[in-house]
Design a protein around this motif. Structure first.
Motif, PDB file in Angstrom:
ATOM      1  N   SER A  74       0.876  -3.083  -3.124  1.00 30.74           N
ATOM      2  CA  SER A  74       0.419  -4.413  -3.596  1.00 30.74           C
ATOM      3  C   SER A  74      -0.593  -5.142  -4.454  1.00 30.74           C
ATOM      4  O   SER A  74      -1.810  -4.865  -3.668  1.00 30.74           O
ATOM      5  CB  SER A  74       1.023  -5.491  -2.820  1.00 30.74           C
ATOM      6  N   LYS A 103      -0.614   2.714 -11.201  1.00 28.78           N
ATOM      7  CA  LYS A 103       0.490   3.453 -10.101  1.00 28.78           C
ATOM      8  C   LYS A 103      -0.538   5.066 -10.304  1.00 28.78           C
ATOM      9  O   LYS A 103       0.037   5.701  -8.704  1.00 28.78           O
ATOM     10  CB  LYS A 103       0.805   3.464 -11.624  1.00 28.78           C
ATOM     11  N   LYS A 109       2.594  -0.582  -6.562  1.00 30.56           N
ATOM     12  CA  LYS A 109       3.841  -0.347  -6.824  1.00 30.56           C
ATOM     13  C   LYS A 109       4.413  -2.110  -7.156  1.00 30.56           C
ATOM     14  O   LYS A 109       5.766  -1.730  -7.763  1.00 30.56           O
ATOM     15  CB  LYS A 109       4.805  -0.243  -5.387  1.00 30.56           C
ATOM     16  N   VAL A 110       3.914  -2.300  -7.224  1.00 28.04           N
ATOM     17  CA  VAL A 110       3.762  -3.883  -6.993  1.00 28.04           C
ATOM     18  C   VAL A 110       3.049  -4.879  -7.986  1.00 28.04           C
ATOM     19  O   VAL A 110       1.323  -4.852  -6.862  1.00 28.04           O
ATOM     20  CB  VAL A 110       4.647  -4.942  -6.671  1.00 28.04           C
ATOM     21  N   ARG A 144       5.776 -11.254 -10.841  1.00 26.12           N
ATOM     22  CA  ARG A 144       4.970 -10.169 -10.895  1.00 26.12           C
ATOM     23  C   ARG A 144       6.386  -9.123 -11.247  1.00 26.12           C
ATOM     24  O   ARG A 144       6.930  -9.317 -11.836  1.00 26.12           O
ATOM     25  CB  ARG A 144       5.185 -10.021  -8.766  1.00 26.12           C
ATOM     26  N   LYS A 145       5.356  -7.535 -11.337  1.00 24.59           N
ATOM     27  CA  LYS A 145       6.127  -6.703 -11.924  1.00 24.59           C
ATOM     28  C   LYS A 145       5.903  -5.196 -11.177  1.00 24.59           C
ATOM     29  O   LYS A 145       4.761  -5.088 -10.225  1.00 24.59           O
ATOM     30  CB  LYS A 145       5.275  -5.723 -13.222  1.00 24.59           C
ATOM     31  N   LYS A 146       7.114  -4.536 -10.977  1.00 28.37           N
ATOM     32  CA  LYS A 146       7.836  -3.206  -9.536  1.00 28.37           C
ATOM     33  C   LYS A 146       7.082  -2.497 -11.144  1.00 28.37           C
ATOM     34  O   LYS A 146       8.065  -2.231 -12.315  1.00 28.37           O
ATOM     35  CB  LYS A 146       8.507  -2.959  -9.037  1.00 28.37           C
TER      36      LYS A 146
END
Length: 148
Positions: A74, A103, A109-110, A144-146
């Motif tokens: 994160s 990434k 991951k987040v 947030r964005k995964k």
């Protein structure tokens, strides 16, 4: 476009983060002590990354950061641009590139972002980039964005 920060960018960093017009969406302009602390953290902490955003002629436009959070994978992302470079699509381009970098190279991951509730440009940006709102607290929105 993105260049890892070196000590050469310190003057621009201090000027940008103490500019009232730039900081109105982030908070108050930073004091000398806050500037010193943040600058030191970015230069010495391997888990806090800061990049200079620059144009084709190597003009400085702003900064973007990725700060590792306590949860595995994160990161907190922040973008600060000179007033003249805001609302021109640059933040979209920079954040997209940095999410891909995170990434691929940092096992992100987040990605989390926050901004003042009334900042519609940030709201439009995170919606366009596929972030989801997860909380509001006081005057801030948290999104947030995964990364898959």
């Amino acid at each position: 476009m993105l260049k890892p920060v070196t000590s050469e960018e310190q003057e621009f960093f201090y000027r940008l983060f103490s500019d009232e017009a730039v900081m109105k969406w982030i908070g108050r302009p930073w004091t000398g002590e806050q500037l010193d602390s943040a600058w030191s953290q970015f230069l010495s902490n391997s888990e806090s990354k800061l990049w200079l955003i620059q144009g084709s002629e190597k003009q400085a436009y702003g900064f973007v950061s990725l700060i590792k959070e306590s949860r595995e994978g994160s990161f907190q992302m922040g973008t600060v641009l000179k007033e003249a470079k805001q609302r021109k699509g640059l933040a979209t381009e920079v954040m997209s590139a940095l999410m891909s970098f995170g990434k691929e190279h940092l096992n992100a991951k987040v990605i989390n972002v926050r901004f003042k509730q009334e900042h519609l440009a940030s709201l439009n940006l995170v919606v366009k980039l596929g972030f989801s709102k997860f909380k509001e607290c006081n005057k801030w929105q948290y999104w947030r964005k995964k990364l898959v």
